[in-house]
Design a protein around this motif. Sequence first.
Motif, PDB file in Angstrom:
ATOM      1  N   ASP A 271      -2.078  -1.873 -10.777  1.00 35.82           N
ATOM      2  CA  ASP A 271      -1.524  -2.849  -9.994  1.00 35.82           C
ATOM      3  C   ASP A 271      -2.367  -1.651  -8.193  1.00 35.82           C
ATOM      4  O   ASP A 271      -3.157  -0.917  -8.440  1.00 35.82           O
ATOM      5  CB  ASP A 271      -0.514  -2.499  -9.522  1.00 35.82           C
ATOM      6  CG  ASP A 271       0.416  -3.820  -9.874  1.00 35.82           C
ATOM      7  OD1 ASP A 271       0.170  -4.924  -9.131  1.00 35.82           O
ATOM      8  OD2 ASP A 271       1.541  -3.199  -9.638  1.00 35.82           O
ATOM      9  N   THR A 272      -2.881  -2.993  -7.626  1.00 36.21           N
ATOM     10  CA  THR A 272      -3.540  -2.548  -5.889  1.00 36.21           C
ATOM     11  C   THR A 272      -2.579  -3.339  -5.601  1.00 36.21           C
ATOM     12  O   THR A 272      -1.405  -4.558  -5.469  1.00 36.21           O
ATOM     13  CB  THR A 272      -4.959  -4.049  -6.466  1.00 36.21           C
ATOM     14  OG1 THR A 272      -4.308  -4.990  -6.547  1.00 36.21           O
ATOM     15  CG2 THR A 272      -5.664  -2.871  -7.215  1.00 36.21           C
TER      16      THR A 272
ATOM     17  N   GLU B 195       1.204  -1.172   0.049  1.00 39.37           N
ATOM     18  CA  GLU B 195      -0.127   0.089  -0.100  1.00 39.37           C
ATOM     19  C   GLU B 195       0.855   1.428  -0.188  1.00 39.37           C
ATOM     20  O   GLU B 195       0.520   2.057  -0.687  1.00 39.37           O
ATOM     21  CB  GLU B 195      -0.953   0.120   1.312  1.00 39.37           C
ATOM     22  CG  GLU B 195      -2.065  -0.555   1.481  1.00 39.37           C
ATOM     23  CD  GLU B 195      -1.884  -2.380   1.175  1.00 39.37           C
ATOM     24  OE1 GLU B 195      -2.414  -3.354   2.332  1.00 39.37           O
ATOM     25  OE2 GLU B 195      -0.367  -2.717   1.579  1.00 39.37           O
TER      26      GLU B 195
END
Length: 214
Positions: free
Chosen positions: A164-165, A126
Amino acid sequence: MTQRLRTAVFISGRGSNMQSLILAARAPDFPAEIALVLSNRPDAAGLRFAADHGIATAAVDHKIYAGREAFEASVQALLDVHRIELICLAGFMRLLTAGFVARWQNRMINIHPALLPAYRGLHTHERALQDGVKIHGCTVHFVVPAMDEGPIIAQAAVPVLDEDTPDSLGKRVLEQEHKIYPLALQLVAQGRLTIDGNRVKSGSGASVAPLIVS
């Protein structure tokens, strides 16, 4: 054949990196033997995988101890019983005391889902996406008392894609973790590495080359 180093793997969950180490160590010429899988959580799913592969397992529930020193005393007793020579941390979600780390200096390694020294701690994927980095990856390093520090043994890098995550990036990084952790354990168990300050070098004196994935 040279005797293989008796290695313990510490886990707290499913232990996917533990699984990659176990499978790599099945090769007869691999220099380390996974002799024990230990978890601080009795319900850790990885314990079943290890047992199914004929490896001794142990659960030392940290919640029943008054402090970290008492918990680690029980852990050390098990390591002694199983004649452990090397420790691999693989998703082990407990901070270890400086005394325990010192006892296992240069004989305990860890894998972290980021390119250290960037993104120590949790939520690495993240944070990498929030910062807009173009390269992310994982690191295997020797353990020192400070969290996610210590001489780096190997690293693998993956590109960060526009779409992307945290989950998709984490999945690609995990694939590389499964490759470099057995490689790093092999190098350590073979005694091919020396530590010079905060640098890890091969027997030839050159720095250990990271595994870079494009």
